[in-house]
Motif scaffolding. Sequence first.
Motif, PDB file in Angstrom:
ATOM      1  N   SER A 140       0.774  -1.174  -0.103  1.00 31.84           N
ATOM      2  CA  SER A 140      -0.045  -0.059   0.019  1.00 31.84           C
ATOM      3  C   SER A 140       1.024   1.076   0.188  1.00 31.84           C
ATOM      4  N   PRO A 141       0.417   2.140  -0.755  1.00 28.20           N
ATOM      5  CA  PRO A 141       1.230   3.196  -0.890  1.00 28.20           C
ATOM      6  C   PRO A 141       1.188   4.473   0.444  1.00 28.20           C
ATOM      7  N   VAL A 142       0.315   4.089   1.209  1.00 29.16           N
ATOM      8  CA  VAL A 142      -0.103   4.785   2.550  1.00 29.16           C
ATOM      9  C   VAL A 142       0.772   4.304   3.685  1.00 29.16           C
ATOM     10  N   ALA A 143       1.646   2.993   3.648  1.00 25.90           N
ATOM     11  CA  ALA A 143       2.521   2.939   4.505  1.00 25.90           C
ATOM     12  C   ALA A 143       3.736   2.332   3.882  1.00 25.90           C
ATOM     13  N   LYS A 144       4.898   2.480   4.724  1.00 28.51           N
ATOM     14  CA  LYS A 144       6.395   2.159   4.159  1.00 28.51           C
ATOM     15  C   LYS A 144       6.560   0.695   4.692  1.00 28.51           C
ATOM     16  N   ASN A 145       5.857   0.272   5.521  1.00 28.75           N
ATOM     17  CA  ASN A 145       6.040  -1.237   6.059  1.00 28.75           C
ATOM     18  C   ASN A 145       4.490  -1.948   6.108  1.00 28.75           C
ATOM     19  N   VAL A 146       4.258  -2.764   5.269  1.00 27.16           N
ATOM     20  CA  VAL A 146       3.089  -3.596   5.351  1.00 27.16           C
ATOM     21  C   VAL A 146       3.284  -5.031   5.627  1.00 27.16           C
ATOM     22  N   GLN A 147       2.822  -5.711   6.783  1.00 26.71           N
ATOM     23  CA  GLN A 147       3.021  -6.994   7.102  1.00 26.71           C
ATOM     24  C   GLN A 147       1.568  -7.744   7.450  1.00 26.71           C
ATOM     25  N   ILE A 148       1.525  -8.925   7.120  1.00 25.86           N
ATOM     26  CA  ILE A 148       0.424  -9.829   7.310  1.00 25.86           C
ATOM     27  C   ILE A 148       0.600 -10.299   8.743  1.00 25.86           C
ATOM     28  N   HIS A 149      -0.188 -10.302   9.901  1.00 21.48           N
ATOM     29  CA  HIS A 149       0.016 -10.576  11.393  1.00 21.48           C
ATOM     30  C   HIS A 149      -1.109 -11.542  11.621  1.00 21.48           C
ATOM     31  N   GLN A 150      -1.106 -12.411  12.565  1.00 18.98           N
ATOM     32  CA  GLN A 150      -1.851 -13.022  13.159  1.00 18.98           C
ATOM     33  C   GLN A 150      -2.022 -12.874  14.712  1.00 18.98           C
ATOM     34  N   PRO A 156      -5.653   2.351  -1.011  1.00 20.25           N
ATOM     35  CA  PRO A 156      -5.416   1.532  -1.916  1.00 20.25           C
ATOM     36  C   PRO A 156      -4.664   0.164  -1.324  1.00 20.25           C
ATOM     37  N   LEU A 157      -4.919  -0.997  -1.667  1.00 22.80           N
ATOM     38  CA  LEU A 157      -3.971  -2.058  -1.279  1.00 22.80           C
ATOM     39  C   LEU A 157      -3.890  -3.006  -2.565  1.00 22.80           C
ATOM     40  N   THR A 158      -2.717  -3.562  -2.620  1.00 21.47           N
ATOM     41  CA  THR A 158      -2.502  -4.573  -3.652  1.00 21.47           C
ATOM     42  C   THR A 158      -2.287  -5.773  -2.909  1.00 21.47           C
ATOM     43  N   LEU A 159      -3.093  -7.013  -3.010  1.00 19.02           N
ATOM     44  CA  LEU A 159      -2.692  -8.254  -2.448  1.00 19.02           C
ATOM     45  C   LEU A 159      -2.136  -9.135  -3.331  1.00 19.02           C
ATOM     46  N   ILE A 160      -1.006  -9.694  -2.935  1.00 23.58           N
ATOM     47  CA  ILE A 160      -0.420 -10.743  -3.879  1.00 23.58           C
ATOM     48  C   ILE A 160      -0.778 -12.108  -3.464  1.00 23.58           C
ATOM     49  N   VAL A 161      -1.410 -13.059  -4.206  1.00 22.43           N
ATOM     50  CA  VAL A 161      -1.893 -14.258  -4.058  1.00 22.43           C
ATOM     51  C   VAL A 161      -1.051 -15.277  -4.898  1.00 22.43           C
ATOM     52  N   ASP A 218      -9.656  -0.989  -3.137  1.00 16.94           N
ATOM     53  CA  ASP A 218      -9.761   0.100  -2.517  1.00 16.94           C
ATOM     54  C   ASP A 218     -10.293  -0.027  -1.186  1.00 16.94           C
ATOM     55  N   ALA A 219      -9.845  -0.007  -0.160  1.00 15.41           N
ATOM     56  CA  ALA A 219     -10.565  -0.513   1.299  1.00 15.41           C
ATOM     57  C   ALA A 219     -10.996   0.784   1.840  1.00 15.41           C
ATOM     58  N   GLU A 220     -11.927   1.136   2.233  1.00 19.07           N
ATOM     59  CA  GLU A 220     -12.887   1.969   3.125  1.00 19.07           C
ATOM     60  C   GLU A 220     -12.072   2.354   4.374  1.00 19.07           C
ATOM     61  N   ALA A 221     -12.019   3.542   4.812  1.00 19.14           N
ATOM     62  CA  ALA A 221     -11.337   3.699   6.058  1.00 19.14           C
ATOM     63  C   ALA A 221     -12.637   3.728   6.870  1.00 19.14           C
ATOM     64  N   ARG A 222     -12.714   3.174   8.171  1.00 18.64           N
ATOM     65  CA  ARG A 222     -13.738   3.156   9.064  1.00 18.64           C
ATOM     66  C   ARG A 222     -13.466   4.087  10.268  1.00 18.64           C
ATOM     67  N   ALA A 223     -14.283   4.523  10.819  1.00 11.60           N
ATOM     68  CA  ALA A 223     -14.382   5.472  12.063  1.00 11.60           C
ATOM     69  C   ALA A 223     -13.204   4.649  13.241  1.00 11.60           C
ATOM     70  N   LEU A 224     -12.704   5.332  14.064  1.00 17.35           N
ATOM     71  CA  LEU A 224     -11.994   4.693  15.153  1.00 17.35           C
ATOM     72  C   LEU A 224     -13.012   3.863  16.188  1.00 17.35           C
TER      73      LEU A 224
END
Length: 169
Positions: free
Chosen positions: A66-76, A125-130, A143-149
Amino acid sequence: MTLQPRPSRLKSALLLASLLGLANAASAATQVDNAWVRATVAGQHASGAFMDITASSDSKLVQVQSPVAKNVQIHQSSMHNDVMSMQQVDAVALPAGQKVSLDTHGYHVMLMELTGQIKAGDKVPLTLIVENAKGEKESIKVDAEARALNAPDHGSMDHGSMDHSMMKH
């Protein structure tokens, strides 16, 4: 001179193009629904992204960008001795035809080192690699919608040594 071969070549080319289009549609059969990102407050450095993913063949989610973050990780997230913790994972299994939910209580995407505030209503914007069982990779743009806090939250989790700014009420 007859013009017969040319139309049949054209028909063959059109048929081939149609079949190739169908083949591409069949291979790009991972569906993403209900994608959303938690809105942030000014100065907050991380947020989470959540969604439902259904793959048509056995696959795995291997990366998110995602261009909104310098570091994107998948977590559990997981619960151990009444303590919620979170750790990075290499991939999330996507069994054929089964909806896999990335939510606030299990697998999710962490957007870290945000480049700016994410406000409710923004489209993130998110790009998923499957990757499928054959090792073929597919990029899915969402395009993921940002939801309130005040949307369901994972703020009480132990994020280990990660730098996650806490919200002030």
